[in-house]
Each structure stands twice: as C-alpha cells, then as structure tokens.
Design a protein around this motif. Sequence first.
Motif, PDB file in Angstrom:
ATOM      1  N   ARG A  86      -9.430   5.096   4.002  1.00  0.00           N
ATOM      2  CA  ARG A  86     -10.455   4.536   4.938  1.00  0.00           C
ATOM      3  C   ARG A  86      -9.798   4.760   5.873  1.00  0.00           C
ATOM      4  NH1 ARG A  86      -8.996  -1.675   5.265  1.00  0.00           N
ATOM      5  NH2 ARG A  86      -6.852  -1.152   6.301  1.00  0.00           N
ATOM      6  N   GLY A 100     -10.828  -1.463  -2.771  1.00  0.00           N
ATOM      7  CA  GLY A 100     -11.226  -2.615  -2.176  1.00  0.00           C
ATOM      8  C   GLY A 100     -13.035  -2.199  -2.009  1.00  0.00           C
ATOM      9  N   ASN A 119      -7.995  -5.732  -6.312  1.00  0.00           N
ATOM     10  CA  ASN A 119      -7.855  -5.288  -5.142  1.00  0.00           C
ATOM     11  C   ASN A 119      -6.616  -5.155  -4.153  1.00  0.00           C
ATOM     12  OD1 ASN A 119      -8.792  -4.232  -3.352  1.00  0.00           O
ATOM     13  ND2 ASN A 119      -9.961  -5.241  -2.066  1.00  0.00           N
ATOM     14  N   HIS A 133       3.057  -5.186   4.677  1.00  0.00           N
ATOM     15  CA  HIS A 133       3.668  -4.692   5.858  1.00  0.00           C
ATOM     16  C   HIS A 133       5.133  -4.937   5.954  1.00  0.00           C
ATOM     17  CE1 HIS A 133      -0.582  -6.185   6.272  1.00  0.00           C
ATOM     18  NE2 HIS A 133      -0.307  -5.295   7.276  1.00  0.00           N
ATOM     19  N   ARG A 158     -10.255 -12.953  -3.117  1.00  0.00           N
ATOM     20  CA  ARG A 158     -10.499 -11.832  -2.864  1.00  0.00           C
ATOM     21  C   ARG A 158     -10.591 -11.110  -4.187  1.00  0.00           C
ATOM     22  NH1 ARG A 158      -8.132  -7.517   1.166  1.00  0.00           N
ATOM     23  NH2 ARG A 158      -7.010  -5.861  -0.005  1.00  0.00           N
ATOM     24  N   ARG A 160       2.385  -0.658   6.002  1.00  0.00           N
ATOM     25  CA  ARG A 160       1.859   0.317   6.939  1.00  0.00           C
ATOM     26  C   ARG A 160       3.344  -0.980   7.439  1.00  0.00           C
ATOM     27  NH1 ARG A 160      -1.084  -1.089  10.718  1.00  0.00           N
ATOM     28  NH2 ARG A 160      -2.523  -2.885  11.380  1.00  0.00           N
ATOM     29  N   GLU A 188      -9.954  -1.591  10.719  1.00  0.00           N
ATOM     30  CA  GLU A 188      -8.287  -1.470  10.062  1.00  0.00           C
ATOM     31  C   GLU A 188      -8.553  -0.447  10.313  1.00  0.00           C
ATOM     32  OE1 GLU A 188     -11.067  -2.567   9.224  1.00  0.00           O
ATOM     33  OE2 GLU A 188     -11.694  -4.111   7.679  1.00  0.00           O
ATOM     34  N   SER A 189      -6.455  -0.635   9.819  1.00  0.00           N
ATOM     35  CA  SER A 189      -6.035   0.754   9.699  1.00  0.00           C
ATOM     36  C   SER A 189      -6.750   1.670   8.925  1.00  0.00           C
ATOM     37  CB  SER A 189      -4.091   0.722   8.785  1.00  0.00           C
ATOM     38  OG  SER A 189      -4.438  -0.187   7.744  1.00  0.00           O
ATOM     39  N   THR A 235       1.119   2.833  -7.676  1.00  0.00           N
ATOM     40  CA  THR A 235       1.568   3.026  -5.768  1.00  0.00           C
ATOM     41  C   THR A 235       1.118   1.584  -5.131  1.00  0.00           C
ATOM     42  OG1 THR A 235      -1.107   3.011  -6.290  1.00  0.00           O
ATOM     43  CG2 THR A 235       0.267   5.063  -6.122  1.00  0.00           C
ATOM     44  N   LYS A 292     -10.617   5.424  -5.574  1.00  0.00           N
ATOM     45  CA  LYS A 292      -9.618   4.782  -5.844  1.00  0.00           C
ATOM     46  C   LYS A 292      -8.795   3.869  -4.536  1.00  0.00           C
ATOM     47  CE  LYS A 292      -7.141   8.316  -5.246  1.00  0.00           C
ATOM     48  NZ  LYS A 292      -5.870   8.544  -6.418  1.00  0.00           N
ATOM     49  N   THR A 303      -4.323  -4.073  14.496  1.00  0.00           N
ATOM     50  CA  THR A 303      -5.839  -3.889  14.075  1.00  0.00           C
ATOM     51  C   THR A 303      -7.183  -5.297  13.718  1.00  0.00           C
ATOM     52  OG1 THR A 303      -5.414  -3.619  12.325  1.00  0.00           O
ATOM     53  CG2 THR A 303      -5.237  -1.630  13.071  1.00  0.00           C
ATOM     54  N   PRO A 354      -3.674  -8.580   3.329  1.00  0.00           N
ATOM     55  CA  PRO A 354      -5.148  -8.798   3.724  1.00  0.00           C
ATOM     56  C   PRO A 354      -5.875  -8.741   4.671  1.00  0.00           C
ATOM     57  CG  PRO A 354      -5.527 -10.318   2.234  1.00  0.00           C
ATOM     58  CD  PRO A 354      -3.519  -9.863   2.507  1.00  0.00           C
ATOM     59  N   SER A 355      -7.149  -8.006   5.846  1.00  0.00           N
ATOM     60  CA  SER A 355      -7.310  -9.442   6.568  1.00  0.00           C
ATOM     61  C   SER A 355      -7.860 -10.382   6.223  1.00  0.00           C
ATOM     62  CB  SER A 355      -9.124  -8.110   6.525  1.00  0.00           C
ATOM     63  OG  SER A 355      -9.482  -8.058   6.036  1.00  0.00           O
TER      64      SER A 355
HETATM   65  O1  TXA Z   1      -5.766  -3.019   9.808  1.00  0.00           O
HETATM   66  C1  TXA Z   1      -5.293  -3.034   8.256  1.00  0.00           C
HETATM   67  O2  TXA Z   1      -4.722  -2.449   7.292  1.00  0.00           O
HETATM   68  C2  TXA Z   1      -5.254  -4.277   8.200  1.00  0.00           C
HETATM   69  C3  TXA Z   1      -4.692  -5.579   8.870  1.00  0.00           C
HETATM   70  C4  TXA Z   1      -3.719  -6.723   8.666  1.00  0.00           C
HETATM   71  O3  TXA Z   1      -2.981  -4.284   8.087  1.00  0.00           O
HETATM   72  N1  TXA Z   1      -5.074  -4.908   6.041  1.00  0.00           N
HETATM   73  C5  TXA Z   1      -6.128  -4.364   5.897  1.00  0.00           C
HETATM   74  O4  TXA Z   1      -6.382  -4.899   4.306  1.00  0.00           O
HETATM   75  O5  TXA Z   1      -7.360  -4.368   6.269  1.00  0.00           O
HETATM   76  P1  TXA Z   1      -7.360  -5.191   3.017  1.00  0.00           P
HETATM   77  O6  TXA Z   1      -6.529  -5.843   2.306  1.00  0.00           O
HETATM   78  O7  TXA Z   1      -8.018  -5.988   3.583  1.00  0.00           O
HETATM   79  O8  TXA Z   1      -7.550  -4.163   3.156  1.00  0.00           O
HETATM   80  C6  TXA Z   1      -6.523  -2.920   2.654  1.00  0.00           C
HETATM   81  C7  TXA Z   1      -7.796  -1.197   1.527  1.00  0.00           C
HETATM   82  C8  TXA Z   1      -8.209  -2.083   0.700  1.00  0.00           C
HETATM   83  O9  TXA Z   1      -9.810  -1.700   0.522  1.00  0.00           O
HETATM   84  C9  TXA Z   1      -7.419  -2.498  -0.712  1.00  0.00           C
HETATM   85  O10 TXA Z   1      -8.533  -1.270  -1.932  1.00  0.00           O
HETATM   86  C10 TXA Z   1      -6.855  -0.629  -0.228  1.00  0.00           C
HETATM   87  O11 TXA Z   1      -6.036  -0.335   1.069  1.00  0.00           O
HETATM   88  N2  TXA Z   1      -5.445  -0.592  -0.205  1.00  0.00           N
HETATM   89  C11 TXA Z   1      -4.246  -1.659  -1.006  1.00  0.00           C
HETATM   90  N3  TXA Z   1      -3.222  -0.623  -1.527  1.00  0.00           N
HETATM   91  C12 TXA Z   1      -3.554   0.049  -2.432  1.00  0.00           C
HETATM   92  C13 TXA Z   1      -2.762   1.722  -3.345  1.00  0.00           C
HETATM   93  N4  TXA Z   1      -1.959   1.634  -3.325  1.00  0.00           N
HETATM   94  N5  TXA Z   1      -3.887   2.305  -3.819  1.00  0.00           N
HETATM   95  C14 TXA Z   1      -5.741   2.389  -3.027  1.00  0.00           C
HETATM   96  N6  TXA Z   1      -6.117   1.326  -2.634  1.00  0.00           N
HETATM   97  C15 TXA Z   1      -4.772   0.178  -2.262  1.00  0.00           C
END
Ligand code: TXA
Length: 342
Positions: free
Chosen positions: A191, A224, A57, A62, A53, A117, A176-177, A113, A221, A30, A138-139
């Motif tokens: 998302r 981010g 958030n 991984h 960051r 990934r 992103e995923s 929680t 929820k 991604t 995170p990204s």
């Molecule tokens: O594709 C992807 O998901 C990329 C690659 C690097 O794996 N990672 C990514 O991470 O986009 P990040 O941190 O930029 O976005 C993660 C999203 C954020 O919106 C965060 O708030 C949400 O996932 N998130 C993470 N853990 C969470 C949780 N326990 N409950 C709710 N939302 C969560």
Amino acid sequence: MNTKIYQLNQIDEAAAAIQRGELVAFPTETVYGLGADATNEPAVKNVYLAKGRPSDNPLIVHVNSVAMVEKYAAEIPANARKLMAAFWPGSLTIILKIKKGALSKTVTGGLSTVAFRFPDNQPTLDLIGKAGVPIVGPSANTSGKPSPTTAQHVYHDLNGKITGILDDGPTRVGVESTVLDMSTATPVILRPGAVTKQDIEGVIGSIDLNHHQVGKNETPKAPGMKYKHYAPSAQVYIVNEGTDWAKVAKLVAQQPFDVGVMAEERILQQLTLPMNAVQFSLGTGVEDASARLFDGLRGFDDQPNVKAIVTEAFTAKNLGRAYMNRLNKSAGGVHFDPAQVK
Ligand code: TXA
Ligand code: MG
C-alpha cells in the motif's frame, strides 16, 4: 455506552481502558486508529466487531520501540532494522514473519506474518508506554468508509461502540501509512503512503511495488486490498490533470442534484460554479490535498443532496501515488469524461 473524548492530559485514563480490554481510538500522523491491547484476544475481536471488518483482514500492531517488535517477530532482518532507523517514528508499516504463537490469529487474520508500525505521534507513543502493551489499530472508521482524520470523524462512525477517543486534533499526513512486506525475498510495497518507494530504495536498494489488482475471490497479499474502500455514499469522479474545469462546472450545472467539487484553492477561485455545486478546498499542492481528502469525502456523506463528487487528480508519484491510490478506490476507478459535456 457513551464514547468519551479523552484530552491529552487524560492519557492515563485511556491507557487504563486499554489495559481493561476496552477499545480506545488514538491519533497518529496519518489517520486515527481503533486501539485495543494486541495481546488480549477478546479485545482484538471487538475491534473487528466495532468496525464491521471482515475477519480475514489482519491488523497493524503499533509499537513504541524496536524492542517491542523483537518480542513478537521471528527475526528482524538487517534491512528492516535500517528502515526502522531511517523512518521510525513515521508512516512506514513493516511486515515481518511472526514468532510462532506470539500473537493471536485474530490479530494476523491467520497469516504467518504481522505488520508493525511506530507512529509519529507522541500522545499515542505515551499511550502505548502507559498501557505497557502493543496496540492493534486499523483505521477507526466503519469498514468501507474513508479513514478518519479527526476525533470527530471517529465519533461519527463509532460513538456508542467504543470506550473513548484520544483527541489530538486533525492528523498531519491524512493518508494511511506505506505498508511494506519484508517477509519475502524482495520487499514489496503493498500500500503506497507518505514514505515512498524512492525513500525506501534510498536506504535498502531496489524493491517492488505491487500493481496487481485482486479479484473478489483471490487472496491478495494485503487482505484489505480486496474490499471496497474509502467510498462515500455519492459517486466520486476523478478529474484528470489538464482537464478544463469550466467543462466540469458546465456538467455540474446540468445535474438535478447537488455536486461536491473538491479541488485546489487556485482552481476554485478562478472557477464560476453553479448554485448546485458544493465546494471543498483541497488547499495547495498534493500534501494539502492528501491531508484533506478524507475530510472532504466524509463531509459530503452528511449532505444527502450531494449525489456526485468531482475530485482533482494529482500526478501519481511520491505522495501523489498514495493520494491517487485512495482517490481511485473511493471512485471505483471512475473518471470525469469531458466528452460527455455538451
Ligand atoms: O496509517 C495507518 O497505517 C493506519 C494508522 C491507524 O496506523 N492504520 C491502518 O490500518 O490503515 P488498516 O487496518 O486500515 O490497514 C492495514 C492494511 C490492510 O490493508 C491490511 O490488510 C494490511 O495492512 N495488513 C496488515 N497486516 C498484514 C499482513 N500481515 N500481511 C499483509 N497485509 C497486512
Ligand atoms: Mg483502513
């Protein structure tokens, strides 16, 4: 600190840095992630610092096996196992209840929680295997900016702040995923990404899509979601489907500054653009456009004369839903208005 670019034959070196508690950016299908040992609290704290960051958030953890998820999740519901079997490795992040005390508050932003990934990128799966620990990621962009889809994007934002970047060339998917919350009775997509609602429903039946827009002081929820995202310095304008691009060209010509024009090849080829237009091709179709969107937006940040960007919209279904979700955020919901053109 000078950030090192690790080639694919240097994964051992990158893994050793992760084990020492240092930060190494890694490729996925991604976008690039900013990696650290998920079990090393100071290392995880440094991820937030390097990105700028907000600490509420949470980070995605991984993994390279379902067994690794079992170490940290309270339980894996049967439907989550089905999705893992269907889509891992791949662009589906699954949120589960955490095993009490299994990961630090820094990883989860204090939530009960945690997001897991299993990326579809062999060098990164090897990196996790060699490091022997799950890797938070995170990204790998400065907070608020479009996510990085090349090692060069990461270098641009984080040079000097992290030990290294494992370079596997441009990412394939580009957005992103999909983040799916499975800690609730009915799973809900927080998302949208390349694994679609339809894909998921094909395996486990009906789920929800989170449409709720959160305000600044609400707790969403996915924490981010409340922050500014994917925003280049220039204002982005969404060009709706069916818009007459000749009108776009006319408005561009009336501006006293340069304007970035992001559209599919077929549109750029039949359009006569004024001198102050800076073209960026989104290729052909929504898959190409998703893979190229962040590269285009980021590229205009390095062109200070570009003070506005017009970008082609796609139908918000399947991958188009993820593309439009990111484009809407980068534009702050602002659309090109043909009625403005005289
Ligand atoms: O594709 C992807 O998901 C990329 C690659 C690097 O794996 N990672 C990514 O991470 O986009 P990040 O941190 O930029 O976005 C993660 C999203 C954020 O919106 C965060 O708030 C949400 O996932 N998130 C993470 N853990 C969470 C949780 N326990 N409950 C709710 N939302 C969560
Ligand atoms: Mg991000």
